[in-house]
Design a protein around this motif. Structure first.
Motif, PDB file in Angstrom:
ATOM      1  N   LEU A  19       0.810  -1.214   0.000  1.00  0.00           N
ATOM      2  CA  LEU A  19       0.000   0.000   0.000  1.00  0.00           C
ATOM      3  C   LEU A  19       0.845   1.267   0.000  1.00  0.00           C
ATOM      4  O   LEU A  19       0.328   2.361  -0.200  1.00  0.00           O
ATOM      5  CB  LEU A  19      -0.969  -0.009   1.180  1.00  0.00           C
ATOM      6  CG  LEU A  19      -2.033  -1.117   1.110  1.00  0.00           C
ATOM      7  CD1 LEU A  19      -2.932  -1.066   2.333  1.00  0.00           C
ATOM      8  CD2 LEU A  19      -2.842  -1.028  -0.164  1.00  0.00           C
ATOM      9  N   ASP A  20       2.167   1.127   0.177  1.00  0.00           N
ATOM     10  CA  ASP A  20       3.080   2.262   0.069  1.00  0.00           C
ATOM     11  C   ASP A  20       3.442   2.543  -1.392  1.00  0.00           C
ATOM     12  O   ASP A  20       4.003   3.589  -1.698  1.00  0.00           O
ATOM     13  CB  ASP A  20       4.365   2.007   0.864  1.00  0.00           C
ATOM     14  CG  ASP A  20       4.097   1.903   2.354  1.00  0.00           C
ATOM     15  OD1 ASP A  20       3.104   2.492   2.813  1.00  0.00           O
ATOM     16  OD2 ASP A  20       4.877   1.227   3.048  1.00  0.00           O
ATOM     17  N   THR A  21       3.124   1.617  -2.289  1.00  0.00           N
ATOM     18  CA  THR A  21       3.413   1.784  -3.711  1.00  0.00           C
ATOM     19  C   THR A  21       2.644   2.981  -4.252  1.00  0.00           C
ATOM     20  O   THR A  21       1.473   3.164  -3.927  1.00  0.00           O
ATOM     21  CB  THR A  21       2.990   0.517  -4.481  1.00  0.00           C
ATOM     22  OG1 THR A  21       3.656  -0.606  -3.903  1.00  0.00           O
ATOM     23  CG2 THR A  21       3.314   0.613  -5.948  1.00  0.00           C
ATOM     24  N   PHE A  26       2.110   1.503  -9.754  1.00  0.00           N
ATOM     25  CA  PHE A  26       1.019   0.564  -9.965  1.00  0.00           C
ATOM     26  C   PHE A  26       0.485   0.677 -11.395  1.00  0.00           C
ATOM     27  O   PHE A  26       0.189  -0.318 -12.056  1.00  0.00           O
ATOM     28  CB  PHE A  26      -0.088   0.826  -8.944  1.00  0.00           C
ATOM     29  CG  PHE A  26      -1.193  -0.185  -8.953  1.00  0.00           C
ATOM     30  CD1 PHE A  26      -0.933  -1.545  -8.836  1.00  0.00           C
ATOM     31  CD2 PHE A  26      -2.507   0.219  -9.067  1.00  0.00           C
ATOM     32  CE1 PHE A  26      -1.955  -2.478  -8.840  1.00  0.00           C
ATOM     33  CE2 PHE A  26      -3.538  -0.702  -9.067  1.00  0.00           C
ATOM     34  CZ  PHE A  26      -3.258  -2.057  -8.950  1.00  0.00           C
ATOM     35  N   ARG A  27       0.396   1.903 -11.888  1.00  0.00           N
ATOM     36  CA  ARG A  27      -0.064   2.154 -13.261  1.00  0.00           C
ATOM     37  C   ARG A  27       0.880   1.462 -14.257  1.00  0.00           C
ATOM     38  O   ARG A  27       0.455   0.892 -15.246  1.00  0.00           O
ATOM     39  CB  ARG A  27      -0.114   3.661 -13.510  1.00  0.00           C
ATOM     40  CG  ARG A  27      -0.586   4.063 -14.887  1.00  0.00           C
ATOM     41  CD  ARG A  27      -0.550   5.573 -15.049  1.00  0.00           C
ATOM     42  NE  ARG A  27      -1.484   6.261 -14.185  1.00  0.00           N
ATOM     43  CZ  ARG A  27      -2.779   6.431 -14.471  1.00  0.00           C
ATOM     44  NH1 ARG A  27      -3.267   5.954 -15.584  1.00  0.00           N
ATOM     45  NH2 ARG A  27      -3.562   7.074 -13.637  1.00  0.00           N
ATOM     46  N   GLN A  28       2.185   1.532 -13.992  1.00  0.00           N
ATOM     47  CA  GLN A  28       3.168   0.885 -14.865  1.00  0.00           C
ATOM     48  C   GLN A  28       2.977  -0.631 -14.857  1.00  0.00           C
ATOM     49  O   GLN A  28       3.039  -1.278 -15.898  1.00  0.00           O
ATOM     50  CB  GLN A  28       4.593   1.255 -14.429  1.00  0.00           C
ATOM     51  CG  GLN A  28       5.657   0.682 -15.325  1.00  0.00           C
ATOM     52  CD  GLN A  28       5.586   1.178 -16.751  1.00  0.00           C
ATOM     53  OE1 GLN A  28       5.305   2.346 -17.005  1.00  0.00           O
ATOM     54  NE2 GLN A  28       5.818   0.301 -17.705  1.00  0.00           N
ATOM     55  N   THR A  29       2.712  -1.208 -13.695  1.00  0.00           N
ATOM     56  CA  THR A  29       2.451  -2.644 -13.593  1.00  0.00           C
ATOM     57  C   THR A  29       1.226  -3.022 -14.425  1.00  0.00           C
ATOM     58  O   THR A  29       1.242  -4.003 -15.163  1.00  0.00           O
ATOM     59  CB  THR A  29       2.222  -3.040 -12.117  1.00  0.00           C
ATOM     60  OG1 THR A  29       3.383  -2.696 -11.372  1.00  0.00           O
ATOM     61  CG2 THR A  29       1.931  -4.516 -11.971  1.00  0.00           C
ATOM     62  N   SER A  54       1.437  10.446  -7.713  1.00  0.00           N
ATOM     63  CA  SER A  54       2.434  10.430  -6.640  1.00  0.00           C
ATOM     64  C   SER A  54       1.853   9.911  -5.315  1.00  0.00           C
ATOM     65  O   SER A  54       2.603   9.674  -4.369  1.00  0.00           O
ATOM     66  CB  SER A  54       3.021  11.828  -6.443  1.00  0.00           C
ATOM     67  OG  SER A  54       2.008  12.715  -6.019  1.00  0.00           O
ATOM     68  N   ALA A  55       0.547   9.732  -5.260  1.00  0.00           N
ATOM     69  CA  ALA A  55      -0.098   9.265  -4.022  1.00  0.00           C
ATOM     70  C   ALA A  55       0.124   7.771  -3.835  1.00  0.00           C
ATOM     71  O   ALA A  55       0.166   7.004  -4.805  1.00  0.00           O
ATOM     72  CB  ALA A  55      -1.595   9.565  -4.063  1.00  0.00           C
ATOM     73  N   PRO A  56       0.252   7.337  -2.580  1.00  0.00           N
ATOM     74  CA  PRO A  56       0.352   5.892  -2.338  1.00  0.00           C
ATOM     75  C   PRO A  56      -1.025   5.239  -2.507  1.00  0.00           C
ATOM     76  O   PRO A  56      -2.065   5.901  -2.423  1.00  0.00           O
ATOM     77  CB  PRO A  56       0.825   5.817  -0.883  1.00  0.00           C
ATOM     78  CG  PRO A  56       0.309   7.075  -0.269  1.00  0.00           C
ATOM     79  CD  PRO A  56       0.349   8.111  -1.358  1.00  0.00           C
ATOM     80  N   LEU A  57      -1.019   3.943  -2.740  1.00  0.00           N
ATOM     81  CA  LEU A  57      -2.288   3.225  -2.901  1.00  0.00           C
ATOM     82  C   LEU A  57      -3.145   3.307  -1.643  1.00  0.00           C
ATOM     83  O   LEU A  57      -4.371   3.264  -1.720  1.00  0.00           O
ATOM     84  CB  LEU A  57      -2.025   1.766  -3.269  1.00  0.00           C
ATOM     85  CG  LEU A  57      -1.320   1.537  -4.609  1.00  0.00           C
ATOM     86  CD1 LEU A  57      -1.093   0.049  -4.842  1.00  0.00           C
ATOM     87  CD2 LEU A  57      -2.086   2.145  -5.755  1.00  0.00           C
ATOM     88  N   SER A  58      -2.505   3.476  -0.484  1.00  0.00           N
ATOM     89  CA  SER A  58      -3.254   3.574   0.770  1.00  0.00           C
ATOM     90  C   SER A  58      -4.176   4.795   0.778  1.00  0.00           C
ATOM     91  O   SER A  58      -5.205   4.796   1.453  1.00  0.00           O
ATOM     92  CB  SER A  58      -2.301   3.620   1.964  1.00  0.00           C
ATOM     93  OG  SER A  58      -1.456   4.759   1.862  1.00  0.00           O
TER      94      SER A  58
END
Length: 190
Positions: A19-21, A26-29, A54-58
């Motif tokens: 969730l720190d990603t 994540f978009r690149q994945t 730039s926001a984390p997934l959390s």
């Protein structure tokens, strides 16, 4: 821990990253799974558009078992298809680079996904998704306008088409064998 990704008619599971990603990572994945350019789609989770890369997934309260929606963010500019000739590279060298880039995408992302799927081929939707992505790669290679005098570019495309078709054939053969094995086990068990 995974989430469901809905993309058009496709649905597939991907592991939920830390969730720190950041949304950008994540978009690149997701871009690697869908073969869409990273900035060409919107991400929607729990009704919220994930705008801040730039926001984390959390920040979007992502959790295992959730559903993420991928939407194409570029609206169609014309009702008809864009002529392929307008996209064609101008030189033989740039055409060869385009062919090699397409093959590298297949070998770098799709082929490892096919290999992983064939180790435990259980989901028909994953077989369909991988097959569709491989067919799209074949269509992109076929759509390249190659001058009849460009012998090296034609040879390069022929080799790339054979390589991608080989991966597709291996996927389909492995899936057929897995289904046949599952059916024979069903017949054995009362």
């Amino acid at each position: 821990m995974s989430i469901t990704v809905k993309w058009g008619r496709e649905r597939f599971q991907i592991p939920l990253p830390s969730l720190d990603t950041t949304v950008a990572v994540f978009r690149q994945t997701l871009s690697e799974h869908t073969h869409l350019p990273p900035n060409s789609f919107k991400l929607i989770y729990a009704g919220a558009v994930m705008k801040d890369d730039s926001a984390p997934l959390s920040a979007y309260k992502m959790r295992s078992g959730g559903t993420l929606l991928i939407l194409d963010s570029k609206p169609a500019t014309s009702p008809g298809p864009v002529p392929v000739a307008s996209k064609a590279p101008k030189t033989e060298a740039s055409t060869i680079q385009t062919i090699q880039a397409e093959l590298a995408k297949v070998q770098g992302t799709l082929e490892p996904s096919v290999d992983a799927f064939l180790r435990t081929p259980t989901a028909d939707t994953e077989h369909t998704r991988l097959g569709e992505l491989l067919l799209q790669a074949l269509l992109r290679l076929d759509a390249l306008a190659i001058d009849s005098t460009w012998v090296d570019a034609r040879r390069e495309r022929k080799g790339a088409v054979r390589a991608v078709q080989g991966v597709l054939d291996r996927l389909d053969k492995g899936w057929r064998e897995a289904r046949a094995q599952a059916e024979s086990q069903d017949e054995i068990e009362p």
